[in-house]
Design an enzyme around this catalytic site. Structure first.
Site, mmCIF file in Angstrom:
data_model
loop_
_atom_site.group_PDB
_atom_site.id
_atom_site.type_symbol
_atom_site.label_atom_id
_atom_site.label_comp_id
_atom_site.label_asym_id
_atom_site.label_seq_id
_atom_site.Cartn_x
_atom_site.Cartn_y
_atom_site.Cartn_z
ATOM 1 N N ASP A 162 154.166 63.174 -27.795
ATOM 2 C CA ASP A 162 152.857 62.611 -27.466
ATOM 3 C C ASP A 162 151.696 63.388 -28.084
ATOM 4 O O ASP A 162 150.541 63.103 -27.790
ATOM 5 C CB ASP A 162 152.682 62.570 -25.944
ATOM 6 C CG ASP A 162 153.653 61.605 -25.288
ATOM 7 O OD1 ASP A 162 153.996 60.594 -25.935
ATOM 8 O OD2 ASP A 162 154.064 61.864 -24.143
ATOM 9 N N THR A 163 151.989 64.374 -28.925
ATOM 10 C CA THR A 163 150.921 65.183 -29.513
ATOM 11 C C THR A 163 150.947 65.082 -31.035
ATOM 12 O O THR A 163 151.875 64.536 -31.623
ATOM 13 C CB THR A 163 151.081 66.665 -29.114
ATOM 14 O OG1 THR A 163 152.266 67.169 -29.734
ATOM 15 C CG2 THR A 163 151.180 66.832 -27.606
ATOM 16 N N HIS A 221 151.452 67.479 -32.928
ATOM 17 C CA HIS A 221 152.356 68.516 -33.428
ATOM 18 C C HIS A 221 153.411 67.926 -34.359
ATOM 19 O O HIS A 221 153.801 68.550 -35.342
ATOM 20 C CB HIS A 221 153.010 69.232 -32.238
ATOM 21 C CG HIS A 221 153.836 70.396 -32.624
ATOM 22 N ND1 HIS A 221 155.205 70.390 -32.531
ATOM 23 C CD2 HIS A 221 153.484 71.607 -33.120
ATOM 24 C CE1 HIS A 221 155.665 71.549 -32.960
ATOM 25 N NE2 HIS A 221 154.644 72.310 -33.313
ATOM 26 N N PHE A 276 166.533 67.169 -49.015
ATOM 27 C CA PHE A 276 165.815 67.046 -47.749
ATOM 28 C C PHE A 276 166.583 66.119 -46.816
ATOM 29 O O PHE A 276 166.689 64.917 -47.073
ATOM 30 C CB PHE A 276 164.413 66.484 -48.020
ATOM 31 C CG PHE A 276 163.544 66.368 -46.815
ATOM 32 C CD1 PHE A 276 162.863 67.469 -46.330
ATOM 33 C CD2 PHE A 276 163.389 65.156 -46.172
ATOM 34 C CE1 PHE A 276 162.034 67.365 -45.219
ATOM 35 C CE2 PHE A 276 162.568 65.031 -45.062
ATOM 36 C CZ PHE A 276 161.884 66.139 -44.584
ATOM 37 N N LEU A 308 160.294 74.050 -38.928
ATOM 38 C CA LEU A 308 159.307 74.753 -39.753
ATOM 39 C C LEU A 308 159.883 75.980 -40.450
ATOM 40 O O LEU A 308 159.346 76.425 -41.461
ATOM 41 C CB LEU A 308 158.089 75.152 -38.920
ATOM 42 C CG LEU A 308 157.080 74.038 -38.673
ATOM 43 C CD1 LEU A 308 155.991 74.494 -37.710
ATOM 44 C CD2 LEU A 308 156.463 73.552 -39.974
ATOM 45 N N GLU A 309 160.964 76.522 -39.927
ATOM 46 C CA GLU A 309 161.583 77.696 -40.544
ATOM 47 C C GLU A 309 162.536 77.330 -41.687
ATOM 48 O O GLU A 309 162.953 78.194 -42.449
ATOM 49 C CB GLU A 309 162.331 78.518 -39.495
ATOM 50 C CG GLU A 309 161.435 79.253 -38.515
ATOM 51 C CD GLU A 309 160.806 78.352 -37.458
ATOM 52 O OE1 GLU A 309 159.649 78.623 -37.079
ATOM 53 O OE2 GLU A 309 161.443 77.370 -37.022
ATOM 54 N N ALA A 363 166.002 67.562 -37.162
ATOM 55 C CA ALA A 363 165.571 66.321 -36.517
ATOM 56 C C ALA A 363 164.251 66.585 -35.811
ATOM 57 O O ALA A 363 164.193 67.381 -34.878
ATOM 58 C CB ALA A 363 166.627 65.831 -35.530
ATOM 59 N N VAL A 364 163.207 65.932 -36.295
ATOM 60 C CA VAL A 364 161.889 66.039 -35.678
ATOM 61 C C VAL A 364 161.594 64.682 -35.056
ATOM 62 O O VAL A 364 161.509 63.670 -35.756
ATOM 63 C CB VAL A 364 160.808 66.417 -36.712
ATOM 64 C CG1 VAL A 364 159.450 66.558 -36.030
ATOM 65 C CG2 VAL A 364 161.185 67.707 -37.441
ATOM 66 N N ARG A 410 170.625 57.422 -36.906
ATOM 67 C CA ARG A 410 170.651 57.951 -38.275
ATOM 68 C C ARG A 410 171.569 59.161 -38.427
ATOM 69 O O ARG A 410 171.743 59.669 -39.530
ATOM 70 C CB ARG A 410 169.230 58.305 -38.711
ATOM 71 C CG ARG A 410 168.365 57.070 -38.814
ATOM 72 C CD ARG A 410 166.946 57.377 -39.167
ATOM 73 N NE ARG A 410 166.169 56.140 -39.086
ATOM 74 C CZ ARG A 410 164.873 56.107 -38.916
ATOM 75 N NH1 ARG A 410 164.182 57.221 -38.831
ATOM 76 N NH2 ARG A 410 164.249 54.953 -38.851
#
Length: 156
Positions: A85-86, A88, A113, A57-58, A80-81, A127
Site C-alpha cells: 500500500d506504499t 516503497h 533479470f 535491493l541487495e 519477488a517484489v 509466475r
C-alpha cells in the site's frame, strides 16, 4: 555472418543464482525452476551456486561483486517484489531493475533479470510455477543463450 543463441555445450559452465530471502516461498520456487532448467541443459548441480541476500535491493550489489570475481560464466538474479500500500514498491523495483541493468552493461559476465514484480501474491505464485509457468526456468534458459552468444562473438 549470422550469430544465433544455441542451448548447446553447457556442461562445464559455472552459474551463480543471486536470490532474495524476502518472499522466500515464491523465490524458492523460482530457484527450483532455474535449477531444473539449467540441469536439463547439461549444467551439473555442483556448478550451480545459490547466494541468498536479505532483500531485492541487495541483489545488484552482490551480483556486481560476483561478476567482478570472474568465477562464473553467468548470473541469474531472482526475487519477488509484491506491491503493498506504499510507494516503497516503486522504489524497490526501480532500484533493482536499474542496478542489474547497469551491472550487466558494465561487466563481461551475462546477467539476467528474474525478479518478479507483481501486484498480488497470487500473481507471484502463478509466475513461479503455477498457471503462467516458472519465470526462474525462463530466465535460466535466457542466461544459457546469452552465454552461448558471448562465446560466439568473442571471435568478432
Amino acid at each position: 555472418m549470422i550469430y544465433k543463441a544455441k542451448l548447446i555445450d553447457q556442461t562445464n559452465k559455472k552459474i551463480a543464482i543471486v536470490a532474495s530471502k524476502f518472499n522466500d516461498l515464491i523465490v524458492k520456487q523460482l530457484i527450483s525452476g532455474a535449477q531444473e532448467s539449467l540441469e536439463m541443459h547439461g549444467i551439473d548441480e555442483s556448478n550451480i551456486d545459490i547466494i541468498w541476500v536479505p532483500g531485492a535491493l541487495e541483489i545488484p550489489m552482490v551480483a556486481k561483486r560476483i561478476a567482478q570475481v570472474q568465477k562464473y560464466d553467468g548470473i541469474v538474479t531472482l526475487g519477488a517484489v509484491i506491491k503493498g500500500d506504499t510507494d516503497h514498491y516503486d522504489l524497490v523495483i526501480n532500484g533493482v531493475a536499474n542496478g542489474i541493468s547497469q551491472i550487466s552493461l558494465s561487466t563481461d559476465v551475462p546477467i539476467v533479470f528474474g525478479v518478479l514484480t507483481t501486484d498480488t501474491l497470487e500473481q507471484a505464485q502463478q509466475r513461479s510455477g503455477a498457471k503462467s509457468g516458472n519465470k526462474g526456468a525462463e530466465v535460466a534458459l535466457s542466461l544459457l543463450e546469452l552465454i552461448n552468444i558471448f562465446e560466439q562473438i568473442k571471435s568478432i
